[in-house]
Design a protein around this motif. Structure first.
Motif, mmCIF file in Angstrom:
data_model
loop_
_atom_site.group_PDB
_atom_site.id
_atom_site.type_symbol
_atom_site.label_atom_id
_atom_site.label_comp_id
_atom_site.label_asym_id
_atom_site.label_seq_id
_atom_site.Cartn_x
_atom_site.Cartn_y
_atom_site.Cartn_z
ATOM 1 N N UNK A 259 45.040 -2.527 -20.545
ATOM 2 C CA UNK A 259 46.377 -2.884 -21.025
ATOM 3 C C UNK A 259 47.356 -3.061 -19.871
ATOM 4 N N UNK A 260 47.263 -2.182 -18.887
ATOM 5 C CA UNK A 260 48.219 -2.198 -17.776
ATOM 6 C C UNK A 260 47.996 -3.383 -16.837
ATOM 7 N N UNK A 261 46.751 -3.677 -16.510
ATOM 8 C CA UNK A 261 46.449 -4.743 -15.550
ATOM 9 C C UNK A 261 46.956 -6.112 -16.029
ATOM 10 N N UNK A 262 46.661 -6.528 -17.283
ATOM 11 C CA UNK A 262 47.196 -7.822 -17.740
ATOM 12 C C UNK A 262 48.725 -7.864 -17.746
ATOM 13 N N UNK A 263 49.337 -6.728 -18.075
ATOM 14 C CA UNK A 263 50.807 -6.655 -18.073
ATOM 15 C C UNK A 263 51.347 -6.875 -16.665
ATOM 16 N N UNK B 214 43.583 -15.517 1.185
ATOM 17 C CA UNK B 214 42.607 -14.984 0.232
ATOM 18 C C UNK B 214 42.459 -15.790 -1.054
ATOM 19 N N UNK B 215 43.360 -16.720 -1.303
ATOM 20 C CA UNK B 215 43.327 -17.482 -2.544
ATOM 21 C C UNK B 215 44.314 -16.909 -3.559
ATOM 22 N N UNK B 216 44.633 -17.725 -4.567
ATOM 23 C CA UNK B 216 45.676 -17.344 -5.522
ATOM 24 C C UNK B 216 45.275 -16.173 -6.409
ATOM 25 N N UNK B 217 44.023 -16.116 -6.845
ATOM 26 C CA UNK B 217 43.599 -15.022 -7.732
ATOM 27 C C UNK B 217 43.740 -13.671 -7.049
ATOM 28 N N UNK B 218 43.283 -13.591 -5.823
ATOM 29 C CA UNK B 218 43.412 -12.332 -5.061
ATOM 30 C C UNK B 218 44.874 -12.016 -4.799
ATOM 31 N N UNK B 219 45.676 -13.054 -4.567
ATOM 32 C CA UNK B 219 47.098 -12.844 -4.288
ATOM 33 C C UNK B 219 47.816 -12.268 -5.506
ATOM 34 N N UNK B 220 47.483 -12.762 -6.704
ATOM 35 C CA UNK B 220 48.109 -12.228 -7.915
ATOM 36 C C UNK B 220 47.782 -10.746 -8.100
ATOM 37 N N UNK B 221 46.526 -10.374 -7.849
ATOM 38 C CA UNK B 221 46.133 -8.971 -7.984
ATOM 39 C C UNK B 221 46.820 -8.116 -6.917
#
Length: 198
Positions: free
Chosen positions: A113-117, A145-152
């Motif tokens: 729940x927390x991660x998607x938020x 690192x790329x966008x996916x890694x950057x979002x995380x």
């Protein structure tokens, strides 16, 4: 629009009954949502100050602040460090190595729940024109690192920021805020102006 699409169409009694049934179901769901919203408002009333406090973080809305608080609570002493918290939230890269070779650095499936938020908050934070802090960090990380890694990575930074805010009671003010939001040339110019005045 729906009425226009069926204008001139002869509906059978069965079709009319099905439409009425669907309409009744929609009304019931809307009523339940309103009741649930009122119940949530009653539950979070004692935490309104914390919600307003977390909303200082760029990208954090009222709903996301409620989600963050409902997941991690307000007492940060239950987590001995930010590493424990980010690991619990599923935002820490794994370290899967064998014979000196990295096999995987994927994040865990924890924090359903927390991660998607936090990722949703990140998307809003990197688009915030008034506070470019996370946007600048995101651009630097995504190049490497790329966008996916950057979002995380930004989601993890937001969670760490929330942790320290709740732990210390200090307002949102990252240690490197001035460095990130002010270009190097502008900082050098500013320092030179100050030195010239003396």
């Amino acid at each position: 629009m729906i009425l226009d699409s069926i204008n001139g169409t002869d509906l059978t009694p069965v079709q009319k009954s099905r439409i009425e049934l669907v309409n009744d179901h929609i009304k019931q769901l809307s009523s339940n949502i309103q009741r649930l919203d009122k119940l949530i408002d009653l539950m979070i009333e004692p935490y309104e100050d914390y919600i307003s406090f977390l909303r200082q973080i760029p990208g954090v809305s009222r709903n996301s602040a409620i989600t963050i608080l409902s997941e991690i609570g307000v007492d940060m002493n239950q987590f001995t460090s930010t590493r424990r918290l980010t690991s619990w939230a599923g935002l820490t890269p794994s370290s899967n190595q064998s014979t000196g070779k990295k096999k995987s650095v994927r994040i865990s499936r924890a924090g359903v729940y927390l991660k998607p938020c936090l990722v949703e908050v990140t998307h809003a934070a990197v688009k915030d024109k008034n506070h470019p802090y996370y946007a600048n960090k995101f651009n630097k990380i995504s190049k490497r690192r790329g966008k996916k890694c950057a979002f995380i990575a930004i989601a993890r930074k937001i969670l760490v920021g929330a942790y320290y805010m709740l732990l210390t009671g200090e307002i949102w003010n990252p240690a490197d805020l001035a460095e990130v939001e002010t270009p190097v040339e502008q900082r050098i110019k500013y320092v030179n102006q100050i030195l010239n005045n003396y």
